[in-house]
Write a protein that holds these residues in place. Structure first.
Motif, PDB file in Angstrom:
ATOM      1  N   UNK A   1       0.834  -1.201   0.000  1.00 29.31           N
ATOM      2  CA  UNK A   1       0.000   0.000   0.000  1.00 29.31           C
ATOM      3  C   UNK A   1       0.873   1.258   0.000  1.00 29.31           C
ATOM      4  N   UNK A   2       1.968   1.249   0.777  1.00 27.25           N
ATOM      5  CA  UNK A   2       2.893   2.378   0.815  1.00 27.25           C
ATOM      6  C   UNK A   2       3.522   2.614  -0.551  1.00 27.25           C
ATOM      7  N   UNK A   3       3.992   1.532  -1.173  1.00 31.12           N
ATOM      8  CA  UNK A   3       4.633   1.652  -2.490  1.00 31.12           C
ATOM      9  C   UNK A   3       3.638   2.161  -3.541  1.00 31.12           C
ATOM     10  N   UNK A   4       2.405   1.676  -3.449  1.00 37.13           N
ATOM     11  CA  UNK A   4       1.372   2.122  -4.404  1.00 37.13           C
ATOM     12  C   UNK A   4       1.092   3.613  -4.259  1.00 37.13           C
ATOM     13  N   UNK A   5       0.986   4.076  -3.021  1.00 35.59           N
ATOM     14  CA  UNK A   5       0.721   5.503  -2.781  1.00 35.59           C
ATOM     15  C   UNK A   5       1.889   6.381  -3.219  1.00 35.59           C
ATOM     16  N   UNK A   6       3.106   5.921  -2.992  1.00 35.02           N
ATOM     17  CA  UNK A   6       4.269   6.691  -3.439  1.00 35.02           C
ATOM     18  C   UNK A   6       4.318   6.777  -4.954  1.00 35.02           C
ATOM     19  N   UNK A   7       3.947   5.678  -5.621  1.00 31.82           N
ATOM     20  CA  UNK A   7       3.905   5.694  -7.077  1.00 31.82           C
ATOM     21  C   UNK A   7       2.850   6.668  -7.601  1.00 31.82           C
ATOM     22  N   UNK A   8       1.683   6.662  -6.965  1.00 29.70           N
ATOM     23  CA  UNK A   8       0.617   7.590  -7.363  1.00 29.70           C
ATOM     24  C   UNK A   8       1.049   9.026  -7.157  1.00 29.70           C
ATOM     25  N   UNK A   9       1.718   9.289  -6.015  1.00 27.54           N
ATOM     26  CA  UNK A   9       2.172  10.643  -5.733  1.00 27.54           C
ATOM     27  C   UNK A   9       3.182  11.112  -6.776  1.00 27.54           C
ATOM     28  N   UNK A  10       4.141  10.248  -7.107  1.00 27.16           N
ATOM     29  CA  UNK A  10       5.155  10.616  -8.087  1.00 27.16           C
ATOM     30  C   UNK A  10       4.526  10.885  -9.459  1.00 27.16           C
ATOM     31  N   UNK A  11       3.620   9.998  -9.870  1.00 29.74           N
ATOM     32  CA  UNK A  11       2.999  10.142 -11.183  1.00 29.74           C
ATOM     33  C   UNK A  11       2.146  11.411 -11.275  1.00 29.74           C
ATOM     34  N   UNK A  12       1.382  11.664 -10.225  1.00 31.81           N
ATOM     35  CA  UNK A  12       0.494  12.832 -10.251  1.00 31.81           C
ATOM     36  C   UNK A  12       1.294  14.130 -10.239  1.00 31.81           C
ATOM     37  N   UNK A  13       2.367  14.185  -9.442  1.00 32.33           N
ATOM     38  CA  UNK A  13       3.204  15.389  -9.413  1.00 32.33           C
ATOM     39  C   UNK A  13       3.898  15.610 -10.759  1.00 32.33           C
ATOM     40  N   UNK A  14       4.279  14.528 -11.407  1.00 32.27           N
ATOM     41  CA  UNK A  14       4.905  14.637 -12.722  1.00 32.27           C
ATOM     42  C   UNK A  14       3.923  15.191 -13.752  1.00 32.27           C
ATOM     43  N   UNK A  15       2.652  14.732 -13.685  1.00 26.19           N
ATOM     44  CA  UNK A  15       1.625  15.239 -14.604  1.00 26.19           C
ATOM     45  C   UNK A  15       1.369  16.719 -14.379  1.00 26.19           C
ATOM     46  N   UNK A  16       1.308  17.114 -13.125  1.00 25.66           N
ATOM     47  CA  UNK A  16       1.049  18.522 -12.819  1.00 25.66           C
ATOM     48  C   UNK A  16       2.212  19.409 -13.258  1.00 25.66           C
ATOM     49  N   UNK A  17       3.436  18.927 -13.120  1.00 29.03           N
ATOM     50  CA  UNK A  17       4.590  19.705 -13.566  1.00 29.03           C
ATOM     51  C   UNK A  17       4.573  19.879 -15.078  1.00 29.03           C
ATOM     52  N   UNK A  18       4.134  18.859 -15.791  1.00 32.10           N
ATOM     53  CA  UNK A  18       4.057  18.955 -17.249  1.00 32.10           C
ATOM     54  C   UNK A  18       3.011  19.985 -17.681  1.00 32.10           C
ATOM     55  N   UNK A  19       1.954  20.130 -16.870  1.00 32.07           N
ATOM     56  CA  UNK A  19       0.904  21.094 -17.202  1.00 32.07           C
ATOM     57  C   UNK A  19       1.386  22.539 -17.049  1.00 32.07           C
ATOM     58  N   UNK A  20       2.473  22.756 -16.349  1.00 31.43           N
ATOM     59  CA  UNK A  20       2.995  24.111 -16.198  1.00 31.43           C
ATOM     60  C   UNK A  20       3.494  24.679 -17.522  1.00 31.43           C
TER      61      UNK A  20
END
Length: 255
Positions: free
Chosen positions: A69-88
């Motif tokens: 569960x920890x690894x899954x949440x860290x993966x989601x956090x990394x992916x979502x932050x990467x998507x938001x940075x691309x939107x900049x």
């Protein structure tokens, strides 16, 4: 500078500023929510690990689930932050014209269509000039008769000229309607109609025909008076009444 160089930078800056503000709020919200969950499951995993070392049964499976569960949440956090940075990052494209408007003056359009009444269409400045000439022409007629007249058109009191007969002190209330030669209609306002009905013996409707010319003068205007002849008011809801110019003109007496 090309048109797109004038239009794109300000638009890009405005859009980018709004987007950065939105993305910054989203990043903070994502970090707060997912980091809280990650910390919770990491704490749970540590507790289960301690329980496993203490020999408590069935803790190994729960520990493995917590770590996944920890690894899954860290993966989601990394992916979502990467998507938001691309939107900049925005890549502006040249503006595209998707429509247009063609504005044609009404007078020109009617003239092209062959409307015979186009010659009577005048702009606001010309209309004001014609009205001024009409009042001046009527004032000249009144002075010629020895009357003392004054222009009260700006007062909107139901008539344009107040003319006094010196010998008797009698007042005439004159409504002036000036039109370029060839006009088809004339409008009488509610206040003017009420004045005509309240003062039938003192009311005069002055019709002034102004030549269609760039050198307008009150010297070549034709003035006709209509005395004590006016249609009854149609009701208090009526704000104005239109009449045929030629019909009224035929009723008038040339001055």
């Amino acid at each position: 500078m090309l048109p797109d160089q004038n239009l794109v930078p300000p638009h890009l800056q405005a859009v980018q500023q709004r987007r950065i503000e939105r993305i910054t709020k989203s990043i903070n919200a994502v970090k707060e929510r997912l980091t809280t969950e990650i910390n919770y499951w990491e704490n749970q995993a540590e507790k289960l690990k301690l329980e496993e070392r203490a020999g408590k049964p069935n803790t190994r499976l729960n520990y493995d689930n917590a770590r996944r569960r920890v690894d899954e949440l860290k993966g989601r956090l990394f992916k979502r932050l990467e998507e938001l940075e691309q939107e900049r990052h925005l890549s502006p494209k040249p503006p595209m014209v998707v429509g247009g408007t063609l504005i044609v003056p009404g007078g020109l359009l009617q003239r092209l269509l062959g409307n015979p009444q186009v010659n009577t269409v005048i702009n606001t400045r010309e209309k004001e000039r014609v009205e001024k000439l009409a009042i001046e022409a009527v004032m000249a007629v009144e002075r010629k008769q020895g009357f003392e007249s004054r222009d009260v058109s700006a007062n909107r009191c139901g008539y344009d000229i107040e003319s006094r007969i010196p010998d008797t002190g009698e007042l005439h209330f004159i409504v002036v309607k000036g039109r370029v030669r060839g006009a088809s209609t004339v409008t009488i306002t509610k206040n003017q109609i009420i004045t005509a009905l309240n003062k039938p013996n003192d009311f005069i409707l002055a019709l002034v025909e102004v030549p269609e010319s760039t050198q307008l003068s009150n010297n070549n205007c034709t003035v006709r008076y209509i005395y004590r002849r006016f249609p009854r008011h149609s009701g208090f809801a009526v704000t104005s009444m239109n009449f045929g110019w030629q019909q009224l003109w035929n009723l008038g007496k040339e001055m």
